[in-house]
Write a protein that holds these residues in place. Structure first.
Motif, short mmCIF file in Angstrom:
data_model
loop_
_atom_site.label_atom_id
_atom_site.label_comp_id
_atom_site.label_asym_id
_atom_site.label_seq_id
_atom_site.Cartn_x
_atom_site.Cartn_y
_atom_site.Cartn_z
N ASN A 37 -14.29 -17.42 10.35
CA ASN A 37 -12.95 -17.10 10.81
C ASN A 37 -13.14 -16.45 12.18
N THR A 102 -9.25 -18.18 14.04
CA THR A 102 -9.13 -16.75 13.75
C THR A 102 -7.90 -16.35 12.96
N GLN A 106 -7.66 -19.48 8.06
CA GLN A 106 -8.39 -20.41 8.91
C GLN A 106 -9.89 -20.16 8.81
N GLY A 107 -10.67 -21.13 9.25
CA GLY A 107 -12.12 -21.04 9.24
C GLY A 107 -12.71 -22.37 8.82
#
Length: 184
Positions: A37, A102, A106-107
């Motif tokens: 992230n 970020t 998310q990631g």
């Protein structure tokens, strides 16, 4: 008395061919890659099986927040370039672009489909673009015994207009580029 069962080795492959199709859907990743992230980072991942890439076998990879996987390097350059690119060593690039992972949820995420010896390791990117807005959701699939690699695209709002898509052996002695900054 137990009898040893041989484990199949991946079929060696010296090159890759490109084909396109429609109708595939992303297999959602269920395991978050620790540290992914982020913006402009690379994180190590242990593969669930040995994977053959251009005739070499790997058990780990570095997943990059800018939409690529590197087996023998961890370059985090966010400005993509056309292949060959000598700072990336053994590269799978489904969408190398300046991505931003970020936000909440998310990631980079992974999952495994199927059963040995026919497993598929899924690596999924969820995020946005650093500039220009929009979202990205895509994955690669690594196949256990065939050296096959699939690129699956869900949402790619900038259409690849500033991305490099392709594969590269070592630092570029052999490469297959699908597109570079052209979209599609």
């Amino acid at each position: 008395t137990p009898t040893p069962t041989p484990t199949p080795s991946p079929t060696p492959c010296g090159g890759y061919a490109v084909s396109t199709s429609t109708g595939q859907t992303i297999v959602p990743g269920t395991t978050f890659v620790t540290g992914s992230n982020c913006d402009d980072c690379s994180n190590p991942v242990t593969l669930p099986f040995p994977f053959c890439f251009y005739g070499m076998t790997f058990t780990t990879a570095n997943v990059n927040s800018n939409g690529n996987v590197q087996f023998s390097s961890s370059d985090t350059t966010f400005t993509n370039t056309c292949l060959p690119y000598d700072a990336a060593n053994n590269l799978i690039s489904p969408h190398w672009d300046d991505l931003l992972l970020t936000g909440a949820g998310q990631g980079i995420f992974t999952s495994i489909s199927g059963a040995a010896p026919n497993r598929i390791f899924n690596i999924e990117w969820r995020g946005g673009y650093f500039s220009g807005g929009g979202t990205i959701n895509l994955e690669i699939r690594l196949y256990e015994t065939t050296c096959r690699i699939d690129f699956i695209y869900g949402t790619v709002t900038q259409s690849g207009s500033s991305a490099t898509v392709g594969l590269q052996r070592d630092t570029g002695s052999v490469f297959t580029q699908f597109e570079c900054n052209t979209g599609g």
